[in-house]
Design a protein around this motif. Structure first.
Motif, PDB file in Angstrom:
ATOM      1  N   TYR A 148       1.216  -1.193  -0.082  1.00  0.00           N
ATOM      2  CA  TYR A 148       0.063  -0.130  -0.127  1.00  0.00           C
ATOM      3  C   TYR A 148       0.848   1.131  -0.041  1.00  0.00           C
ATOM      4  CZ  TYR A 148      -3.108  -3.381   2.134  1.00  0.00           C
ATOM      5  OH  TYR A 148      -4.107  -4.796   1.841  1.00  0.00           O
ATOM      6  N   SER A 202      -7.634  -8.417  -4.140  1.00  0.00           N
ATOM      7  CA  SER A 202      -7.135  -8.145  -2.484  1.00  0.00           C
ATOM      8  C   SER A 202      -7.866  -9.191  -2.077  1.00  0.00           C
ATOM      9  CB  SER A 202      -7.565  -6.807  -2.447  1.00  0.00           C
ATOM     10  OG  SER A 202      -8.842  -6.452  -2.459  1.00  0.00           O
ATOM     11  N   LYS A 241     -12.064  -7.696  -0.629  1.00  0.00           N
ATOM     12  CA  LYS A 241     -13.002  -6.657  -1.603  1.00  0.00           C
ATOM     13  C   LYS A 241     -12.647  -7.199  -3.028  1.00  0.00           C
ATOM     14  CE  LYS A 241     -15.381  -3.226   1.574  1.00  0.00           C
ATOM     15  NZ  LYS A 241     -15.687  -2.242   1.609  1.00  0.00           N
ATOM     16  N   PHE A 252      -9.706  -6.062  -4.533  1.00  0.00           N
ATOM     17  CA  PHE A 252      -9.695  -4.870  -5.358  1.00  0.00           C
ATOM     18  C   PHE A 252      -8.343  -5.083  -6.794  1.00  0.00           C
ATOM     19  CE2 PHE A 252     -11.499  -2.201  -1.948  1.00  0.00           C
ATOM     20  CZ  PHE A 252     -12.832  -1.699  -2.483  1.00  0.00           C
ATOM     21  N   ALA A 273      -8.065   0.038   1.727  1.00  0.00           N
ATOM     22  CA  ALA A 273      -9.461  -1.495   1.624  1.00  0.00           C
ATOM     23  C   ALA A 273      -7.842  -1.852   2.801  1.00  0.00           C
ATOM     24  CB  ALA A 273      -8.676  -2.163   0.579  1.00  0.00           C
ATOM     25  N   GLY A 313      -9.492  -3.304   6.361  1.00  0.00           N
ATOM     26  CA  GLY A 313     -10.273  -4.253   6.607  1.00  0.00           C
ATOM     27  C   GLY A 313      -9.469  -5.412   6.178  1.00  0.00           C
ATOM     28  N   GLU A 314      -8.223  -5.303   5.753  1.00  0.00           N
ATOM     29  CA  GLU A 314      -8.082  -6.487   5.797  1.00  0.00           C
ATOM     30  C   GLU A 314      -6.809  -7.026   6.514  1.00  0.00           C
ATOM     31  OE1 GLU A 314      -6.800  -8.518   2.855  1.00  0.00           O
ATOM     32  OE2 GLU A 314      -7.865  -7.094   1.541  1.00  0.00           O
ATOM     33  N   GLU A 318     -14.231   5.054   3.044  1.00  0.00           N
ATOM     34  CA  GLU A 318     -13.034   3.932   2.378  1.00  0.00           C
ATOM     35  C   GLU A 318     -14.168   3.362   1.055  1.00  0.00           C
ATOM     36  OE1 GLU A 318     -14.530   3.956   4.862  1.00  0.00           O
ATOM     37  OE2 GLU A 318     -14.903   1.858   6.232  1.00  0.00           O
ATOM     38  N   ASP A 319     -15.524   3.296   1.505  1.00  0.00           N
ATOM     39  CA  ASP A 319     -15.756   2.737   0.520  1.00  0.00           C
ATOM     40  C   ASP A 319     -15.961   3.341  -1.284  1.00  0.00           C
ATOM     41  OD1 ASP A 319     -15.487   0.490   2.137  1.00  0.00           O
ATOM     42  OD2 ASP A 319     -18.194   0.455   2.267  1.00  0.00           O
TER      43      ASP A 319
END
Ligand code: MGD
Ligand code: MGD
Ligand code: SF4
Ligand code: MO
Length: 768
Positions: free
Chosen positions: A159, A384, A387, A389, A400, A403-404, A746-747
């Motif tokens: 990231y 990912s 999600k 991605f 993301a 969430g990870e 973040e969405d």
């Protein structure tokens, strides 16, 4: 008189000075300011270990004396008592009550090895994530050695700040030119017409367009009879100086730009010029913009159709025109489409790759152009976990990351390495990420401060001050409006290891070689990698030379300089180790402390292209696919709901220069700008407090009523909110402000690039 590093030594002759300066000689050094992308030359006067004065280097061949308030504050940054000088290990889990123990470097590395190895052994490579922040692009260490960690670690969880910033530009460049790093920059010094969208260089000093004294260069366009148009929902300082300000609704730039292309097609104004034989997809691109008439996009843009039509005609009619979009066009819902549309418009008006249009720089360290088709650019080679991605340039969207970390299962992120990043301040739904970092098994940060993010680390490894390293703006000369090179050695010796040594050590640790292994092996790999590539290149003048002999000729202050020397000597202006007389090397740059002018930008198409077609791809498939979203948005009902945008201030730098008192003193900067009509409707008063709420969070900020902002839009700067427990930032805490990324969602991401949507966030605002 000069010392052995080329610094001019000034002997004091003035009697008054002599009285004060009994401690010795003043020395004058010249180096590049690393704080923003403008790469100004600085003149720094020192006495012994003290910085006496910093001012713009009037003899710098690129910046000619320009400096901003941040540049001269490097002294205060260097001297800041809160700046870390020794490695720290956290004792205790709650940031509010944890204590920090200063330890030796070997102890710190041993602790990092324990923490990371435990996670790697138990959960595998993907369980360790990396986050690289913005200053990583401003240090040689970050640009060159971050990737050694990436390679050694082999985790998919990579990231960076790129996905809260310029990733849409990388994607459009990758798709159109075959190389995500081949970014056209506006040829400011020669253009007759500048159309600037979502950029405020009067405060930011420019981005993806390295131009010291950007404002002066814009004023020069006007002075030579050219026109400057600024598209921005706010009447920024840049907009105020422009000939025309178009106050667009946030997030609608892609619509505006595509509608301009529509006008060119409809009115027969498409004129590719020298590019005519160098493009593919022209018909597809022209067909794709058909639904986007000025009338169709006008309600969404909040801009009259006849203004859009006129802007298109003006760009087409100008002898040369440069179109430049930045943060406000990238960190939005349709970021990649806007980025593509900018370069499409350049191409359609014959302005791509011609003087006065948008051009590709060629820096001293760049690789020489290869002729013929390239390998193209691929998106979504893996996805990912949580999600799904697509990866972009090997990265997942930083939106993301939380969430990870939170989501259990195979591949869950359990450990994090951050380098020069403050994601708790700079990424969407910052509150969620902050909490998620608290759940990690282990975290290590390489940083200069114990701040909102690094307070979550188990071990913090300090990087040296900017004055304790070599400077060569590796990331930015490839984005400069004029080809230029400048290198300077460290002004002071670092008190600990250099940042590239720290990053090399982390590489050794994650590769399993251990914290006691010698970093020299990593340095050697970097150096020989560059040289072997150059020896193998077609018609290489050094093909028959011995690698050892070439290595022995490299110069520089440290290993990382030798990597740079190898790049420059085998670059387009290089000396090729004697094969090209008067060619460039670090030695040549050292002998020219004001930098070396490498000339105005030159056309580089087709040689610079790396697309599989060998041509400019005007209508890449992923772009055509995404245009459906743009078309769907046309039928959106435009209501009166408020949306939030950001802004920058000249005396600030993202989240991390608020501990420098000379920069933050004075009027409060972290205010919510509200239009007078909205203030009246909402019952807000200037200087009063407002609560701002979004889907994900709320903050309370002081209101600044101003007609400089478009009705329906409110603005908060990012990078504030320095009141989290456990950060060690005495000055910043006293000017805390609020974190606008507590509100960003973040969405909401741009699907092609994974870039976060940071502008155009739906919010509600009420008096607090
Ligand atoms: N809402 C909103 N959010 C935004 C933006 C926006 O416009 N609006 N802008 C986005 C953009 S463009 C960016 S680039 C990101 C930035 O996002 P980040 O890079 O995550 O954050 P920075 O504030 O730049 O933090 C830089 C960190 O590097 C440290 N540092 C400084 N110098 C050095 C050094 O030499 N070495 C090391 N190792 N560390 C150093 C600082 O102490 C700080 O912790 O923020 C993004 N966030
Ligand atoms: N002083 C200072 N300088 C900096 C930085 C800093 O924090 N402070 N950060 C550095 C970094 S990391 C970067 S990436 C660069 C960024 O440099 P710029 O791209 O110049 O970024 P900003 O100054 O934030 O200007 C963005 C403008 O976009 C406008 N805007 C918001 N939404 C929209 C929209 O939907 N459409 C349009 N057309 N405009 C919109 C905002 O009102 C704002 O005026 O600055 C760099 N330089
Ligand atoms: S404009 Fe950027 S590079 Fe120039 S002095 Fe200011 S911070 Fe440094
Ligand atoms: Mo940025």
């Amino acid at each position: 008189m000069t010392n052995d590093r080329g610094a001019r030594i000034v002997t004091i002759t003035d009697r008054n000075d002599a009285k004060q300066d009994t401690d010795g000689d003043l020395e004058v050094h010249h180096r590049t300011c690393p704080l923003c992308e403008a790469t100004c030359g600085l003149e720094i006067t020192t006495r012994g270990q003290q910085v006496v004065r910093i001012r713009g280097d009037r003899d710098n061949a690129f910046s000619q004396g320009f400096i901003c308030p941040k540049g001269s504050s490097l002294k205060q940054l260097h001297e800041d008592p809160d700046r870390l000088r020794a490695p720290l290990i956290r004792r205790g889990n709650d940031p509010a009550t944890a204590t920090w123990e200063e330890v030796s470097w070997p102890e710190a590395f041993a602790e990092v090895e324990r923490g990371l190895t435990a996670v790697l052994d138990a959960h595998g490579r993907d369980a360790v994530a990396l986050y690289f922040g913005n200053p990583s692009a401003h240090t040689l260490a970050g640009v060159l050695y971050n990737r050694t960690i990436v390679k050694a670690l082999g985790s998919r969880n990579l990231y960076s700040a790129s996905t809260v910033d310029q990733m849409p530009k990388h994607v459009s460049s990758g798709l159109m030119f075959g190389n995500p790093l081949l970014i056209p920059v506006p040829d400011l010094d020669r253009t007759d017409y500048l159309l600037m969208l979502g950029a405020n260089p009067w405060e930011s000093n420019g981005s993806l367009c390295t131009a010291p004294d950007f404002p002066g260069r814009v004023k020069a366009i006007q002075a030579r009879g050219g026109k400057v148009v600024v598209v921005d929902p706010r009447r920024s300082r840049t907009a105020e100086e422009a000939d025309e300000h178009v106050a667009i609704r946030p997030g609608a730039d892609a619509h505006l730009l595509v509608a301009m292309a529509n006008v060119l097609v409809a009115e027969g104004l498409v004129e590719l010029g020298a590019l005519a034989d160098q493009v593919v997809g022209l018909d597809d691109a022209c067909a794709a913009v058909a639904p986007f008439t000025p009338e169709a996009v006008a309600p969404l843009c909040g801009v009259d159709a006849d203004i859009i039509r006129r802007l298109a005609r003006e760009v087409a009619a100008a002898p040369s025109a440069a179109i430049y979009g930045r943060i406000g066009t990238h960190t939005v819902e349709f970021g990649t489409l806007a980025s593509w549309a900018v370069d499409l418009l350049s191409a359609l008006t014959g302005n791509l790759d011609r003087p006065g249009g948008a051009m590709f720089p060629l820096a001293a360290h760049d690789r020489a152009s290869r002729k013929g088709p390239g390998r193209g650019f691929a998106l979504g080679r893996h996805h990912s976990r949580v999600k799904g991605f697509p990866e972009v340039k090997g990265e997942f969207p930083v939106a993301a990351l939380a969430g990870e970390i939170e989501t259990a299962g195979e591949g869950q992120v359990k450990a994090l390495i951050t380098v020069a990043g403050n994601p708790v301040m700079s990424t969407p739904n910052a509150g969620r990420l902050d909490a998620a970092l608290g759940q990690l098994d282990f975290m290590v940060s390489v940083d200069i401060y114990l701040n909102e993010t690094t307070r979550r680390a188990n071990v913090v490894l300090p990087a040296p001050s900017p004055l304790e390293r070599s400077e060569y703006a590796l990331a930015f000369y490839s984005l400069a409006v004029h080809n230029f090179a400048d290198w300077s050695p460290p002004l002071f010796e670092p008190t600990g290891p250099s940042e590239h040594d720290v990053l090399a050590k982390l590489s050794l640790i994650v590769s399993g070689l251990g914290s006691e292994a010698d970093t020299a092996g990593i340095d050697e790999m970097m150096i020989t990698g560059v040289l072997q590539g150059a020896m193998k290149a077609a018609d290489s003048p050094i093909a028959d030379r011995s690698l050892d002999e070439l290595v022995s000729q490299l110069r520089g202050h440290s290993a990382i300089d030798k990597v740079v020397d190898a790049m420059i000597r085998t670059g387009p202006y290089g000396d090729w180790f004697g094969a090209v007389p008067d060619g460039l090397s670090i030695a040549a740059l050292e002998a020219n402390p004001h930098g070396i002018d490498l000339g105005p930008l030159q056309p580089r198409i087709p040689d610079a292209l790396r697309t599989t077609s060998g041509k400019v791809e005007l209508a890449p498939e992923p772009i055509l696919g995404d245009l459906q979203r743009l078309e769907d948005a046309l039928s959106r009902h435009v209501n009166g709901d408020l949306v939030l945008v950001g802004r920058r201030h000249l005396r600030s730098n993202n989240s991390w220069m608020h501990n420098v008192n000379v920069l933050v003193k004075g009027k409060e900067r972290c205010t919510l700008q509200v239009h007078p009509d909205d203030a009246a409707n909402l019952g807000l008063t200037d200087g009063g407090n407002a609560q701002v709420a979004s889907r994900v969070g709320k903050v309370v900020a002081p209101v600044e009523v101003t007609d400089a902002i478009r009705p329906g839009v409110v603005s908060l700067p990012h990078g504030w909110g320095h009141d989290l427990p456990g950060a060690q930032l005495g000055v910043a805490r006293a000017h805390a402000g609020v974190n606008s990324n507590v509100l960003t969602d973040e969405d909401q991401i741009d699907p092609l690039s994974g870039n976060a949507v940071l502008n155009g966030i739906p919010v509600t605002v009420a008096p607090a």
